[in-house]
Design an enzyme around this catalytic site. Structure first.
Site, PDB file in Angstrom:
ATOM      1  N   LYS A  13       0.845  -1.217   0.000  1.00 30.41           N
ATOM      2  CA  LYS A  13       0.000   0.000   0.000  1.00 30.41           C
ATOM      3  C   LYS A  13       0.871   1.254   0.000  1.00 30.41           C
ATOM      4  CE  LYS A  13      -2.167  -1.020   3.835  1.00 30.41           C
ATOM      5  NZ  LYS A  13      -1.444  -2.273   4.152  1.00 30.41           N
ATOM      6  N   ARG A  88      -9.776   1.295   8.489  1.00 26.89           N
ATOM      7  CA  ARG A  88      -9.347  -0.055   8.826  1.00 26.89           C
ATOM      8  C   ARG A  88     -10.399  -0.805   9.625  1.00 26.89           C
ATOM      9  NH1 ARG A  88      -3.502   0.543   8.661  1.00 26.89           N
ATOM     10  NH2 ARG A  88      -2.468  -1.362   9.251  1.00 26.89           N
ATOM     11  N   ARG A 127      11.758  -5.828   5.071  1.00 22.49           N
ATOM     12  CA  ARG A 127      11.507  -4.409   4.791  1.00 22.49           C
ATOM     13  C   ARG A 127      12.451  -3.483   5.575  1.00 22.49           C
ATOM     14  NH1 ARG A 127       5.667  -1.869   5.530  1.00 22.49           N
ATOM     15  NH2 ARG A 127       5.832  -2.813   7.574  1.00 22.49           N
ATOM     16  N   ARG A 160      11.099  -1.561  11.079  1.00 22.49           N
ATOM     17  CA  ARG A 160      10.026  -1.123  11.978  1.00 22.49           C
ATOM     18  C   ARG A 160       9.857  -2.102  13.134  1.00 22.49           C
ATOM     19  NH1 ARG A 160       4.944   0.410   8.189  1.00 22.49           N
ATOM     20  NH2 ARG A 160       3.910  -0.901   9.727  1.00 22.49           N
ATOM     21  N   ARG A 171      -0.825  -8.554  13.376  1.00 21.70           N
ATOM     22  CA  ARG A 171      -1.360  -7.610  12.379  1.00 21.70           C
ATOM     23  C   ARG A 171      -2.159  -8.354  11.309  1.00 21.70           C
ATOM     24  NH1 ARG A 171       4.050  -5.105  10.709  1.00 21.70           N
ATOM     25  NH2 ARG A 171       2.906  -3.978   9.113  1.00 21.70           N
TER      26      ARG A 171
END
Ligand code: AP5
Length: 213
Positions: A13, A88, A127, A160, A171
């Site tokens: 996203k 969300r 990431r 992160r 998540r």
């Protein structure tokens, strides 16, 4: 152009929202980035959000809705925006629609980037994100030109805290239970566009543009 970009954690996203917003010259509004900015500034909202984000849980609707609705009133969002990570929950989606309807406005499209869970885990595990401009990279799929430095602004890249495996699992679970129902919400409104996210970044970007043309 008022877009809600849907997709599970790690679907791409942020990667695609940045491109889409730049190509349409509209604002990129990412709720996660807004929370991380508050955390970096040590605000009360940032400290509250941190306690939820570290565990992979959602920040309460009330504060999230208020933060995003205020952000989309800013000047750079006047002609449009790409919402990334918001809404969300059903409550957030309904609050957004109500606020827009009061201005005689509405969301135009809700593209959904679809990627399977094995790939999502691999993407989040590899990431690296710019600590200044939040541009995401991947150590294999989308590496920066210079290791540890952002191609866009030269900022430092970091992992992160919520990309730890336990937080990633939470998540994904939260996405299935609280966010996936939005797919049907936007489908019923005729705004949903499904995009296969398991393709190279440039291909996904092209398909996304065609989906909302
Ligand atoms: P948020 O920051 O929104 O995180 P997220 O939704 O979990 O999404 P991610 O940023 O992890 O992934 P992405 O889909 O943007 O993928 P990316 O482009 O980075 O939210 C974090 C937390 O904040 C939440 O858990 C919650 O606590 C809180 N929060 C935020 N919004 C909230 C809300 N509305 N309500 C309540 N709480 C909220 O890509 C991932 C990786 O894959 C990168 O390494 C990238 O380089 C790579 N990649 C991207 N595309 C491709 C591709 N096509 N092929 C290969 N690799 C790719």
């Amino acid at each position: 152009m008022r877009i809600v970009l849907l997709g599970p954690p790690g679907a791409g996203k942020g990667t695609q929202a940045k491109r889409l917003a730049a190509s349409g010259k509209v604002a990129h509004v990412a709720s996660g980035d807004l929370f991380r900015k508050h955390q970096a500034e040590g605000t009360e909202l940032g400290n509250l959000a941190k306690t939820y984000m570290e565990k992979g849980e959602l920040v309460p609707d009330q504060v999230t809705v208020q933060m995003v609705l205020e952000r989309i009133k800013e000047r750079d969002a006047e002609i449009g925006y790409v919402l990334d990570g918001f809404p969300r929950t059903m409550e957030q989606a309904e609050a957004l629609d109500r606020a827009l309807a009061e201005q005689g406005e509405a969301i135009d499209w809700a593209p959904l980037i679809e990627v399977d869970k094995t790939e999502l885990r691999a993407r989040l595990g590899g990431r690296w994100v710019c600590t200044d401009c939040q541009t995401p990279y991947h150590e294999h799929a989308a590496p920066p030109r210079q290791k540890g430095a952002c191609d866009v602004c030269g900022g430092t890249l970091a992992q992160r805290p919520d990309d730890r495996p336990e937080a990633v699992e939470k998540r994904l679970e939260v996405y299935d239970s609280q966010t996936a129902p939005l797919i049907y919400y936007y489908e019923r409104q005729g705004k949903l566009r499904r995009v296969n996210g398991a393709q190279p970044v440039d291909v996904v970007a092209g398909v996304l543009l065609l989906a909302i043309a």
